[in-house]
Design an enzyme around this catalytic site. Structure first.
Site, short mmCIF file in Angstrom:
data_model
loop_
_atom_site.label_atom_id
_atom_site.label_comp_id
_atom_site.label_asym_id
_atom_site.label_seq_id
_atom_site.Cartn_x
_atom_site.Cartn_y
_atom_site.Cartn_z
CE LYS A 154 -1.73 2.90 2.72
NZ LYS A 154 -1.83 4.06 1.83
CB SER A 208 4.08 9.02 11.60
OG SER A 208 2.84 8.35 11.58
CB CYS A 263 13.14 8.54 8.65
SG CYS A 263 13.99 7.48 7.48
P1 NAD Z 1 2.23 8.01 8.01
O1 NAD Z 1 2.46 7.25 9.26
O2 NAD Z 1 1.18 9.05 8.01
O3 NAD Z 1 1.85 7.02 6.81
C1 NAD Z 1 2.65 5.94 6.44
C2 NAD Z 1 1.80 4.92 5.71
O4 NAD Z 1 0.87 4.33 6.64
C3 NAD Z 1 0.95 5.51 4.58
O5 NAD Z 1 0.90 4.61 3.49
C4 NAD Z 1 -0.40 5.62 5.23
O6 NAD Z 1 -1.47 5.61 4.30
C5 NAD Z 1 -0.43 4.39 6.10
N1 NAD Z 1 -1.41 4.42 7.22
C6 NAD Z 1 -1.99 5.51 7.79
N2 NAD Z 1 -2.85 5.11 8.75
C7 NAD Z 1 -2.80 3.76 8.79
C8 NAD Z 1 -3.45 2.78 9.59
N3 NAD Z 1 -4.33 3.10 10.55
N4 NAD Z 1 -3.14 1.48 9.39
C9 NAD Z 1 -2.25 1.12 8.45
N5 NAD Z 1 -1.62 2.01 7.65
C10 NAD Z 1 -1.87 3.32 7.82
O7 NAD Z 1 3.64 8.57 7.59
P2 NAD Z 1 4.02 9.56 6.38
O8 NAD Z 1 3.52 10.91 6.77
O9 NAD Z 1 3.57 8.97 5.09
O10 NAD Z 1 5.61 9.50 6.42
C11 NAD Z 1 6.39 10.29 7.23
C12 NAD Z 1 6.87 9.53 8.45
O11 NAD Z 1 7.55 8.34 8.05
C13 NAD Z 1 7.91 10.30 9.25
O12 NAD Z 1 7.64 10.20 10.62
C14 NAD Z 1 9.22 9.59 8.93
O13 NAD Z 1 10.22 9.72 9.89
C15 NAD Z 1 8.78 8.20 8.75
N6 NAD Z 1 9.76 7.47 7.95
C16 NAD Z 1 10.59 6.54 8.55
C17 NAD Z 1 11.54 5.86 7.82
C18 NAD Z 1 12.44 4.84 8.45
O14 NAD Z 1 13.00 4.03 7.71
N7 NAD Z 1 12.62 4.82 9.75
C19 NAD Z 1 11.67 6.10 6.47
C20 NAD Z 1 10.82 7.05 5.88
C21 NAD Z 1 9.86 7.71 6.64
#
Ligand code: NAD
Length: 453
Positions: A154, A208, A263
């Protein structure tokens, strides 16, 4: 059928419409993946390896097209987007070696022969954020397929296009139907269903920390395997004995790459107090030299933020009267632009210092000595990455061992390298991706005892 309009963040123009999938469509994809897994795992290791290599080659043949899609949907400078497409190819190629090396063990026991097998966990739900849509997809996809799992991915709502295209390329390369599917849609619908559906045996989630916690709670219901890659607030620690010219020249890209939506962004620069003035004087021209603008130009170094909402979020950390020490440039007009911004001095309890901003904003804070630097770096719930600048080898090693974080670089700001394990300490995540052992995270160990007596 409901659709979502993908917006080009550099122009605010519509790129295309993408379907928003329902729970029923997600279930259908999971069921197809479960059926496909039976035959995918049965394909001989050498043949699975060959298919993965062909998949990598097909991605390579379409690298420019994938990069252009990433630039259009995520605003990444085209040079960075080309690197990202290359990363998908390389990660697929790296893990194409795994099926033929997925060995178990023979363990000495009395009365028989004992062997272990690394069995694929089954269907994997891969949930991807918008900041690096292509690389993060490949980090889960390649080792999962190598292990004999099938994948339902997804992508983030804002950036589904490269994932959808890569799924088409997989089919074109001969990866059988149902082995890799992309289901675009909302996190609360498609993502949640992947977490809740009993036939999905593992979730690889990047996003996140807030959503990661919900995903972890959901997985607990089924004792579902889980890898979490979450947020960060990483420190770039600069000692007075470092090569300050290099430390200052490289500090901007360590936090402003991908407009800070990384991140691993080194978003807290910690500088030994005796070197602070000199460091700031060297940092200023480096920040002002960053080329921010049209991501389709080859020389652009920083593009826009992903959305208007993200720009508002980032701007909230720089209210009127904020201590802006250095500010770079950004285009006016359409696009979600935000200039590279350095804040100093900043109280260590202010949100700009403690929270993940996920934008081109960095703080600079002095420290007094080695112990102080380690304590400040660790004073966060996160622990994803970090950098240490010093000419003292012993100190570099002591500080590297002292900082509670999953990925550190000394006298450099290494980005993620697919050869080495990547993941977080503390609330930055759970488990590791990439590196030689990543395939293990998509297998369960089976122990078989064969009596000889
Ligand atoms: P997000 O958590 O809002 O979304 C991430 C994914 O989860 C999206 O595809 C979203 O649609 C999905 N999602 C949302 N609600 C959900 C639920 N209830 N159940 C399952 N899936 C759900 O994050 P974002 O805003 O897309 O990305 C930014 C965040 O990602 C930042 O905090 C960043 O640090 C983190 N990040 C971490 C890494 C790492 O490797 N540690 C890498 C890239 C980004």
């Amino acid at each position: 059928m409901a659709t979502h309009t993908v917006i080009n963040p550099a122009t605010e123009q519509a790129v295309t419409d993408v379907p928003v999938s329902t729970v029923e469509q997600t279930d259908a994809a999971i069921e197809r993946a479960a059926r496909a897994q039976v035959s995918w795992r049965a394909i001989a290791p050498g043949d699975r390896a060959r298919l993965l290599r062909r998949f990598a080659e097909t991605v390579d043949q379409h690298a420019d097209e994938l990069a252009a899609l990433e630039t259009a949907e995520a605003g990444h400078p085209v040079g960075a987007a080309q690197w990202e497409a290359g990363q998908v190819r390389d990660v697929l190629m790296y893990y194409s070696a795994a099926p033929e090396r997925l060995s178990g063990r023979q363990i000495p026991v009395p009365g028989g022969l004992d062997v272990t097998f690394k069995e694929p966990v089954g269907v994997v739900g891969l949930i991807v954020p918008w900041n690096f849509p292509m690389p993060i997809l490949s980090w889960g996809l390649a080792p999962a397929l190598a292990a004999g799992c099938t994948v339902v991915a997804k992508p983030a709502e804002l950036t589904p296009l490269t994932a959808l295209r890569i799924a088409e390329l997989a089919l074109a390369a001969g990866i059988p139907d149902g082995v890799f599917q992309v289901v675009p849609g909302k996190g609360s619908v498609v993502g949640q269903r992947l977490v809740d559906h009993p036939a999905v045996r593992k979730i690889a989630f990047t996003g996140s920390s807030e959503v990661g916690r919900q995903v972890m709670a959901g997985c607990a219901e089924h004792v579902k395997r889980l890898t979490l890659e979450l947020g960060g607030k990483s420190a770039n620690i600069v000692f007075a004995d470092a090569d300050l010219d290099r430390a200052a020249a490289t500090a901007p890209s360590a936090v402003f790459d991908n407009a800070g939506q990384d991140c691993c962004a080194r978003s807290r620069i910690l500088v030994e107090a005796t070197a602070l003035d000199k460091f700031m004087a060297l940092l200023e021209p480096a920040v002002q030299a960053i080329l921010v603008g049209d991501p389709s130009r080859a020389d652009t170094e920083m593009g826009p933020l992903i959305s208007a909402a993200q720009r508002e979020h980032v701007a909230s950390y720089v209210p009127d009267g904020a201590p802006v020490a250095i500010r770079g440039s950004a285009p006016g007009g359409p696009g979600f632009w935000y200039p590279p911004t350095v804040l100093a001095p900043v109280p260590t309890d202010s949100p700009a210092y403690t929270e993940e901003i996920f934008g081109p904003v960095v703080t600079v804070t002095p420290f007094s000595d080695e112990a102080d630097a380690i304590a400040m770096a660790n004073d966060t719930p996160y622990g994803l990455s970090g950098s240490i600048w010093t000419s003292n080898v012993g100190r570099a090693i002591r500080v590297a061992r002292g900082v509670e974080t999953g990925n550190l670089s000394v006298n450099s700001h290494s980005s993620v390298r697919y050869w080495t394990p990547f993941g977080g300490f503390k609330q930055s995540g759970l488990g590791r991706e990439l590196g030689p052992d990543a395939v293990d995270a998509f297998t369960d160990v089976k122990n078989v005892f064969i009596a000889t007596d």
